[in-house]
Design an enzyme around this catalytic site. Structure first.
Site, PDB file in Angstrom:
ATOM      1  N   ASP A  84      10.744 -10.175  -4.030  1.00 17.59           N
ATOM      2  CA  ASP A  84      10.873  -9.141  -2.994  1.00 17.59           C
ATOM      3  C   ASP A  84      11.081  -9.723  -1.595  1.00 17.59           C
ATOM      4  O   ASP A  84      11.070  -8.990  -0.604  1.00 17.59           O
ATOM      5  CB  ASP A  84       9.618  -8.260  -2.963  1.00 17.59           C
ATOM      6  CG  ASP A  84       9.711  -7.060  -3.917  1.00 17.59           C
ATOM      7  OD1 ASP A  84      10.841  -6.647  -4.250  1.00 17.59           O
ATOM      8  OD2 ASP A  84       8.648  -6.546  -4.307  1.00 17.59           O
ATOM      9  N   ARG A 109       3.271 -10.293  -3.542  1.00 22.41           N
ATOM     10  CA  ARG A 109       4.061 -10.576  -2.334  1.00 22.41           C
ATOM     11  C   ARG A 109       3.322 -11.452  -1.316  1.00 22.41           C
ATOM     12  O   ARG A 109       3.888 -11.778  -0.261  1.00 22.41           O
ATOM     13  CB  ARG A 109       4.510  -9.265  -1.669  1.00 22.41           C
ATOM     14  CG  ARG A 109       5.418  -8.411  -2.556  1.00 22.41           C
ATOM     15  CD  ARG A 109       6.141  -7.339  -1.751  1.00 22.41           C
ATOM     16  NE  ARG A 109       7.071  -7.912  -0.787  1.00 22.41           N
ATOM     17  CZ  ARG A 109       7.703  -7.220   0.159  1.00 22.41           C
ATOM     18  NH1 ARG A 109       7.497  -5.921   0.279  1.00 22.41           N
ATOM     19  NH2 ARG A 109       8.528  -7.820   0.997  1.00 22.41           N
ATOM     20  N   ARG A 155       0.145   1.331   2.098  1.00 22.29           N
ATOM     21  CA  ARG A 155       0.082  -0.120   2.262  1.00 22.29           C
ATOM     22  C   ARG A 155      -0.802  -0.487   3.465  1.00 22.29           C
ATOM     23  O   ARG A 155      -1.954  -0.861   3.290  1.00 22.29           O
ATOM     24  CB  ARG A 155       1.491  -0.703   2.436  1.00 22.29           C
ATOM     25  CG  ARG A 155       2.447  -0.398   1.288  1.00 22.29           C
ATOM     26  CD  ARG A 155       2.123  -1.193   0.052  1.00 22.29           C
ATOM     27  NE  ARG A 155       3.009  -0.901  -1.056  1.00 22.29           N
ATOM     28  CZ  ARG A 155       4.157  -1.528  -1.314  1.00 22.29           C
ATOM     29  NH1 ARG A 155       4.575  -2.498  -0.537  1.00 22.29           N
ATOM     30  NH2 ARG A 155       4.882  -1.196  -2.362  1.00 22.29           N
ATOM     31  N   HIS A 184       6.300   3.297   2.687  1.00 21.26           N
ATOM     32  CA  HIS A 184       6.248   2.564   3.966  1.00 21.26           C
ATOM     33  C   HIS A 184       6.799   3.508   5.038  1.00 21.26           C
ATOM     34  O   HIS A 184       7.722   4.289   4.763  1.00 21.26           O
ATOM     35  CB  HIS A 184       7.182   1.341   3.947  1.00 21.26           C
ATOM     36  CG  HIS A 184       6.600   0.076   3.405  1.00 21.26           C
ATOM     37  ND1 HIS A 184       7.324  -0.787   2.595  1.00 21.26           N
ATOM     38  CD2 HIS A 184       5.385  -0.519   3.587  1.00 21.26           C
ATOM     39  CE1 HIS A 184       6.576  -1.838   2.297  1.00 21.26           C
ATOM     40  NE2 HIS A 184       5.400  -1.705   2.880  1.00 21.26           N
ATOM     41  N   CYS A 278      14.628  -2.387   5.327  1.00 25.88           N
ATOM     42  CA  CYS A 278      13.680  -3.268   4.624  1.00 25.88           C
ATOM     43  C   CYS A 278      14.151  -4.724   4.644  1.00 25.88           C
ATOM     44  O   CYS A 278      13.339  -5.639   4.595  1.00 25.88           O
ATOM     45  CB  CYS A 278      13.519  -2.851   3.172  1.00 25.88           C
ATOM     46  SG  CYS A 278      12.868  -1.211   2.928  1.00 25.88           S
TER      47      CYS A 278
HETATM   48  N1  ARG Z   1       9.570  -3.881  -3.568  1.00 27.03           N
HETATM   49  C1  ARG Z   1       9.131  -3.947  -2.193  1.00 27.03           C
HETATM   50  C2  ARG Z   1       7.704  -3.446  -2.076  1.00 27.03           C
HETATM   51  O1  ARG Z   1       7.379  -2.486  -2.722  1.00 27.03           O
HETATM   52  C3  ARG Z   1      10.029  -3.171  -1.310  1.00 27.03           C
HETATM   53  C4  ARG Z   1       9.692  -3.321   0.122  1.00 27.03           C
HETATM   54  C5  ARG Z   1      10.572  -2.532   0.998  1.00 27.03           C
HETATM   55  N2  ARG Z   1      10.350  -2.851   2.361  1.00 27.03           N
HETATM   56  C6  ARG Z   1      10.206  -1.938   3.334  1.00 27.03           C
HETATM   57  N3  ARG Z   1      10.163  -2.375   4.537  1.00 27.03           N
HETATM   58  N4  ARG Z   1      10.071  -0.677   3.066  1.00 27.03           N
HETATM   59  O2  ARG Z   1       6.917  -3.981  -1.356  1.00 27.03           O
END
Ligand code: ARG
Length: 285
Positions: A84, A109, A155, A184, A278
């Protein structure tokens, strides 16, 4: 911060009221290791086949689009085992030359944060420490004028909002995200310029919707249809809006307001739940 882009010199003299582009500096990470190996958002299905070469070509087109608009793009070296990492927006939050390191919600991550911190430190952003609470960089944080808008709910944790305010000296406005498809902040809102935003109200709690309507009465409200192709995961320089090609209704709304939609196709990266924003970390000096 009101430079007219070099590419625009050939166009006719700007008319009064024309939108003015501001040069940006971005950090991006080439998706050579991109894959969908785990599911940490509603868009991801493990085992989904990804065409990595196509992902790289789409990413290069995004990078070239920024460069063509006169912006500066730096590249962060991709790290094997971090599929990612292409979603560079999440690695840190940088404003006024101050870089706040991310602390990822998911262990998959976590390794991305030190890579961002090392790059930022090597490039003059001082010591880059992670927040104590979870914070996923520009995924959940953005700047509109003096304000920092900060998402929470999936998150980034509320406690990190206070840390960000303390470390940047900018007022942080907390916003509650309530729909897991918009996990997000940058999947549900983006700044158009220093005074207003585009957003999808359905992604926010009633109170947060009221806050946004109070702060940005002339905001562009996107439809669910445009939000569901990640139309709000876009990058505006004040004039051009680099945005997912599929968000055609939003493009029309923006054009009516004097912005210039610049469509890009990032279908492979959408399998990871990400769009243009992203992939793009803004470095604000
Ligand atoms: N697969 C990543 C996650 O879920 C995607 C992140 C996307 N980034 C963002 N800035 N929305 O963390």
């Amino acid at each position: 911060m009101t430079a007219v882009l070099p590419g625009e010199r050939l166009s006719p003299e700007p008319m009064p009221g024309d939108r003015v582009a501001v040069r940006r500096t971005f950090l991006m990470c080439r998706p050579v290791h991109f894959a969908v190996e785990y599911a940490i958002n509603a868009w991801m299905t493990p085992g989904t086949q990804v065409d990595t070469d196509l992902a790289v070509r789409q990413w290069e087109a995004l990078r070239d689009t920024y460069v063509g608009l006169g912006h500066t793009v730096h590249e962060l070296d991709p790290v094997p085992g971090l599929p990612d990492m292409v979603f560079a927006a999440n690695g840190a939050f940088v404003v006024d030359g101050v870089a706040v390191g991310a602390r990822f919600a998911h262990p998959e991550r976590a390794g991305e944060a030190p890579a961002h911190a090392a790059w930022l430190q090597a490039n003059g952003f001082g010591e880059v420490r992670p927040t104590q609470d979870v914070h996923e960089g520009e995924g959940d944080l953005t700047v509109v004028g003096d304000l920092v808008l900060a998402g929470t709910g999936f998150r980034t944790q509320r406690g990190a909002h206070a840390e960000i305010q303390e470390r940047t000296g900018r007022p942080v406005v907390g916003l509650d995200l309530v729909d897991p498809r918009f996990y997000h902040l940058d999947t549900a809102l983006f700044p158009l310029d220093d005074t207003t935003v585009a957003w999808y109200p359905g992604a926010f709690s009633p109170g947060s919707r009221a806050v946004l309507r109070r702060l940005f009465p002339d905001a562009v409200e996107a439809s669910e249809e445009d939000a569901l192709v990640l139309g709000l995961n876009s990058v505006s320089d004040g004039r051009h809006v680099v945005m997912p090609a599929a968000a055609t209704g939003l493009a029309e709304q923006l054009a009516q307001r004097g912005f210039v939609p610049v469509p890009v196709e990032l279908g492979e990266l959408l399998k990871g739940g990400g769009g243009p924003k992203c992939c793009t970390s803004e470095l604000r000096r």
